[in-house]
Scaffold this active site. Structure first.
Site, mmCIF file in Angstrom:
data_model
loop_
_atom_site.group_PDB
_atom_site.id
_atom_site.type_symbol
_atom_site.label_atom_id
_atom_site.label_comp_id
_atom_site.label_asym_id
_atom_site.label_seq_id
_atom_site.Cartn_x
_atom_site.Cartn_y
_atom_site.Cartn_z
ATOM 1 N N HIS A 1 -2.161 5.362 -3.712
ATOM 2 C CA HIS A 1 -1.716 5.494 -4.895
ATOM 3 C C HIS A 1 -0.627 6.358 -5.158
ATOM 4 C CE1 HIS A 1 -2.542 6.321 -9.255
ATOM 5 N NE2 HIS A 1 -1.844 7.518 -9.114
ATOM 6 N N GLU A 2 -0.731 7.438 -4.102
ATOM 7 C CA GLU A 2 0.927 8.147 -4.316
ATOM 8 C C GLU A 2 1.076 7.656 -2.702
ATOM 9 O OE1 GLU A 2 0.971 10.615 -6.272
ATOM 10 O OE2 GLU A 2 -1.302 10.623 -6.339
ATOM 11 N N HIS B 1 3.630 5.528 -5.573
ATOM 12 C CA HIS B 1 5.040 6.254 -6.081
ATOM 13 C C HIS B 1 5.466 6.815 -5.793
ATOM 14 C CE1 HIS B 1 2.478 7.128 -9.759
ATOM 15 N NE2 HIS B 1 1.452 7.389 -9.210
ATOM 16 N N GLU C 1 3.156 4.566 -12.821
ATOM 17 C CA GLU C 1 2.061 4.772 -12.492
ATOM 18 C C GLU C 1 1.469 3.267 -12.194
ATOM 19 O OE1 GLU C 1 0.866 7.338 -12.162
ATOM 20 O OE2 GLU C 1 -1.313 6.576 -11.548
HETATM 21 ZN ZN ZN Z 1 0.076 8.489 -10.162
#
Ligand code: ZN
Length: 507
Positions: free
Chosen positions: A267-268, A271, A298
């Site tokens: 997830h990160e 980003h 996101e």
């Molecule tokens: Zn996030």
């Protein structure tokens, strides 16, 4: 002064403003990853002084002068593209900030800081009444901001949404969420009706954090994360931060949960790639800082965590290595069992412990509550009960206490209203991007099974990341997908995915 000199001076001034922003970002990362607990007050006071300086520069006389001189048509059209776009952002920031009373704002920042501490106590004591007065004050400040800006918006709550995602509004979200909500509720009912239980006990076997870190680093490297301009650290809550050439991705490894630290990195990492792939032309300008695009940001993390990684081909590339590294926990577990366990339906009263499907309803509940709060349909004292009712109605969950209900997230008690919906708006955008990438890269599954994830990263970079803040989020979505926000792609994806995991169609 010549136009070229004026432009040069403006760019130097932007660099100076950017230095203040960078110091704030460096302090944040340092606090989250390395700093001892006892340093909280010291770092907070440094960050608060630097933030004030940063705001002063953005709204200074010097900035007003640059805006005045550079906005004249014959000057503006001779500026470079980077300067023109940066100027537009500076004008926008200047106009918004000049309407904000600096003393009131300083008091509000202090209120939020105290409120966050009170929230910890209220959560620990399981007592909403301890935090309710602070929440009242935060909401009343937010309403005063809404009063200042609402003439530009259709719905009062749009003022808050626009702060986190430029152009986002109740109209757009209602369109996205109304059908999505019904479909997710239905899909969950179908899964429950199937009576199929997927066993996942093995995911909670003991795996040393160092082994998890080794695997996480490998996946992040395959995703195309540049370790020369970034790093993977540990922190209590996963996050992405840092500065232009030092993007910091963090996660938390739990030794009795072999997968949550890894999915946190995926997830990160999404980003982090977005931050790393911004065009180098935008360094030291506002175009290199991804403000006002929380939903688009996101979409980049969820693209990897909720759409790409849930493809079994993604794990097929790593599974034999995982079995060896995590020996003997997965010796008797097939790739299919491992995959289904990670992505099974796992309804939980706590948002952060939920699966990618029921998570959607957690966010929709928060959105509906925020919308009603800022349209004066409910008040602070109604919150715990409204929360319980909606959790029961949408997820079938009985909330036992406020600790696992209204008090579970810090967001509202830190003044973050308008932020939650970005998670699911981003999920819907991610599904839209996913439908296009699968057409543009027809061998997508093969790319995953060979671990050539950088091909996907290159696609995201050329279509989305490199623009930085030079294009509005909705403009990027439209350019890539030829569509407006549309939740149908997410709905179709969820049906396909959960039909595969639970074989629903054969029921
Ligand atoms: Zn996030």
């Amino acid at each position: 002064m010549s136009i070229a000199c004026l432009e040069q001076d403006f760019l130097v001034f932007l660099k100076e403003i950017n230095v203040y922003q960078s110091i704030i970002d460096i302090i944040e990362v340092h606090q989250i990853t390395d700093a001892p607990l006892g340093s909280v007050d010291s770092y907070s006071s440094i960050a608060s002084i630097i933030s004030q300086k940063h705001l002063e520069l953005e709204t200074s006389k010097k900035m007003a002068n640059f805006i005045e001189k550079l906005s004249i048509d014959e000057v503006y059209y001779q500026l470079s593209y980077v300067t023109q776009k940066s100027l537009e952002i500076c004008i926008d920031t200047f106009n918004k900030n000049k309407l904000i009373d600096k003393d009131e704002y300083a008091k509000y920042v202090k209120l939020c800081s105290t409120s966050q501490q009170k929230w910890e106590e209220a959560k620990r004591e399981n007592d909403f009444s301890l935090i309710a007065p602070y929440l009242e004050k935060i909401i009343s400040y937010k309403k005063s901001i809404i009063e200042k800006f609402k003439h530009n918006y259709k719905n009062p709550y749009d003022v808050l949404l626009d702060e986190y995602e430029e152009g986002l509004s109740v109209e757009v979200i209602d369109l996205l969420f109304s059908k999505l909500k019904n479909e997710v509720v239905n899909l969950i009912k179908n899964i429950k009706k199937s009576g199929k239980i997927i066993s996942a006990d093995f995911l909670y076997s003991h795996v040393p954090a160092e082994k998890q870190h080794e695997l996480a680093k490998k996946i992040l490297c395959n995703m195309g994360f540049d370790f020369l301009r970034g790093r993977l650290n540990k922190s209590e809550h996963p996050m992405t931060g840092g500065i232009f050439d030092d993007v910091v991705v963090t996660t938390k490894y739990k030794e009795n949960d072999m997968i949550s630290g890894i999915t946190g990195v995926i997830h990160e990492g999404g980003h982090g790639l977005y931050e790393q792939n911004i065009s180098s032309l935008f360094k030291d300008t506002p175009l290199g800082i991804l403000n006002g695009r929380c939903a688009l940001h996101e979409s980049q993390s969820l693209f990897w965590e909720y759409l790409t990684a849930p493809n079994i081909k993604f794990w097929s590339n790593y599974y034999s290595q995982i079995q060896k590294m995590y020996k003997p926990s997965l010796d008797k577990i097939s790739l299919e069992q491992f995959h289904k366990a990670i992505y099974r339906l796992n309804i939980n009263p706590i948002r952060l412990d939920s699966d990618p499907l029921s998570y959607i309803l957690h966010i929709i509940i928060r959105y509906e509550i925020e919308k009603d709060l800022f349209n004066n349909k409910i008040s602070v004292s109604d919150l715990p009960n409204v929360w319980r009712q909606k959790m029961k109605e949408y997820l079938g969950v009985d909330i036992q206490n406020d600790q696992e209900g209204i008090l579970q997230d810090v967001h509202w008690f830190a003044g973050l209203f308008g932020y939650f919906p970005c998670y699911i708006v981003g999920y819907a955008y991610a599904a839209q991007f996913y439908s296009i990438v699968k057409k543009d890269l027809p061998d997508f599954d093969e790319i995953l099974s060979k671990g050539n994830l950088q091909e996907i990263q290159q696609w995201l970079k050329s279509k989305i990341h490199h623009y930085g803040s030079s294009k509005a989020p909705l403009e990027i979505l439209k350019t890539v997908t030829k569509e407006k926000p549309n939740s149908q792609y997410l709905i179709d994806y969820l049906y396909t995915q959960y039909n595969k995991i639970y074989s629903l169609s054969s029921n």
